[in-house]
Design an enzyme around this catalytic site. Sequence first.
Site, PDB file in Angstrom:
ATOM      1  N   ASN A   9       0.870  -1.176   0.000  1.00 33.00           N
ATOM      2  CA  ASN A   9       0.000   0.000   0.000  1.00 33.00           C
ATOM      3  C   ASN A   9       0.909   1.227   0.000  1.00 33.00           C
ATOM      4  O   ASN A   9       1.504   1.566   1.019  1.00 33.00           O
ATOM      5  CB  ASN A   9      -0.881  -0.043   1.260  1.00 33.00           C
ATOM      6  N   LYS A  11       0.190   4.261  -0.226  1.00 33.66           N
ATOM      7  CA  LYS A  11      -0.402   5.455   0.408  1.00 33.66           C
ATOM      8  C   LYS A  11      -0.137   6.688  -0.460  1.00 33.66           C
ATOM      9  O   LYS A  11      -0.140   6.575  -1.673  1.00 33.66           O
ATOM     10  CB  LYS A  11       0.109   5.604   1.848  1.00 33.66           C
ATOM     11  N   HIS A  95      -9.513   1.254   4.543  1.00 31.48           N
ATOM     12  CA  HIS A  95      -8.257   1.357   5.298  1.00 31.48           C
ATOM     13  C   HIS A  95      -8.482   2.249   6.517  1.00 31.48           C
ATOM     14  O   HIS A  95      -9.257   3.204   6.462  1.00 31.48           O
ATOM     15  CB  HIS A  95      -7.156   1.939   4.401  1.00 31.48           C
ATOM     16  N   GLU A  97      -6.840   4.544   7.776  1.00 32.76           N
ATOM     17  CA  GLU A  97      -6.602   5.979   7.566  1.00 32.76           C
ATOM     18  C   GLU A  97      -7.809   6.632   6.909  1.00 32.76           C
ATOM     19  O   GLU A  97      -8.114   7.799   7.167  1.00 32.76           O
ATOM     20  CB  GLU A  97      -5.324   6.181   6.726  1.00 32.76           C
ATOM     21  N   GLU A 167      -5.642  -5.098  10.324  1.00 33.60           N
ATOM     22  CA  GLU A 167      -4.595  -4.112  10.580  1.00 33.60           C
ATOM     23  C   GLU A 167      -4.897  -3.372  11.878  1.00 33.60           C
ATOM     24  O   GLU A 167      -5.658  -2.399  11.875  1.00 33.60           O
ATOM     25  CB  GLU A 167      -4.535  -3.096   9.431  1.00 33.60           C
ATOM     26  N   GLY A 173       2.334   2.031  10.952  1.00 30.66           N
ATOM     27  CA  GLY A 173       3.276   3.131  10.875  1.00 30.66           C
ATOM     28  C   GLY A 173       3.982   3.442  12.181  1.00 30.66           C
ATOM     29  O   GLY A 173       4.659   4.455  12.301  1.00 30.66           O
ATOM     30  N   SER A 212       3.154  -2.362  10.361  1.00 31.63           N
ATOM     31  CA  SER A 212       4.603  -2.470  10.577  1.00 31.63           C
ATOM     32  C   SER A 212       5.174  -3.825  10.169  1.00 31.63           C
ATOM     33  O   SER A 212       6.050  -4.363  10.852  1.00 31.63           O
ATOM     34  CB  SER A 212       4.963  -2.130  12.017  1.00 31.63           C
TER      35      SER A 212
HETATM   36  P1  PGA Z   1       2.725   0.158   7.767  1.00 31.30           P
HETATM   37  O1  PGA Z   1       1.283   0.379   7.066  1.00 31.30           O
HETATM   38  O2  PGA Z   1       3.293  -1.100   7.171  1.00 31.30           O
HETATM   39  O3  PGA Z   1       3.510   1.386   7.390  1.00 31.30           O
HETATM   40  O4  PGA Z   1       2.492   0.037   9.216  1.00 31.30           O
HETATM   41  C1  PGA Z   1       0.437  -0.700   6.823  1.00 31.30           C
HETATM   42  C2  PGA Z   1      -0.856  -0.221   6.243  1.00 31.30           C
HETATM   43  O5  PGA Z   1      -1.338   0.841   6.667  1.00 31.30           O
HETATM   44  O6  PGA Z   1      -1.446  -0.871   5.351  1.00 31.30           O
END
Ligand code: PGA
Length: 250
Positions: A9, A11, A95, A97, A167, A173, A212
């Site tokens: 992803n 982003k 997601h 976010e 997730e 993150g 992560s």
């Molecule tokens: P990250 O993000 O690997 O940077 O923690 C994962 C995601 O949001 O899909």
Amino acid sequence: MRKAVIAGNWKMHKTNGEARLLARAIKAGSAGVSHCEVVMAPPFTALAAVAEELKGTPLILAAQNVHWEAKGAFTGEISIPMLKDVGCGMVVIGHSERRQYFGETDASVNRRVRAVLESSLKPIICIGETLAERESGNHHSVVAQQLAGGLDSLTRRDLLRIILAYEPVWAIGTGRTASPETAQEMHGMIREWLSGRFGEEAQTVRILYGGSVKPDNIDALMLQPDIDGALVGGACLEAESFLRIIHYRL
Ligand code: PGA
């Protein structure tokens, strides 16, 4: 029996030039990979460029969101026909976010999922609890509620086409990944929920872990029986780390 999925992803990262370079490096480094499906979800503006780079390969292009209407006066939105036209095979939906910053709800997730299931695209549906929800012991009920809302009115046949991504928000993150045991416990609970609601089709659903995921924790995560792949954020932005994740070792 469930083919693993390693999805990146991207982003809100990468201009077209940068996207091409990354896609090219991942293509080169994953040539011949057949143990998993490799998915890349660049931002909308880079979909066409990445599609060109992936042409003729088994790598799958995905978008990071999609609207449920096919067309119309929806300024700033992107439709399913547009994603198909540019070469997408999958789309990420709900997601955290999008839920956190852009008002996405289980109901709007469900509208998107149902529209996507009427097309040839596959949805990657994201769920997961926040730190406060986990610390108050509500993580199971929160995730069950997201499943009930997001998958509302889906049929057993629909289940064959969906991919889920668990997730935990506290792991995204933050560098604080869920331990393989914690992740497995949630994946097991999710599969049990699916099984109760849909029956044996639950065994076919790929459940990805996200939060992560890095080269140094992917192997242990993939050893878990109900972890069928990963949705990778930060570590997918460099070819070297994403390729190591694709080439996880059991
Ligand atoms: P990250 O993000 O690997 O940077 O923690 C994962 C995601 O949001 O899909």
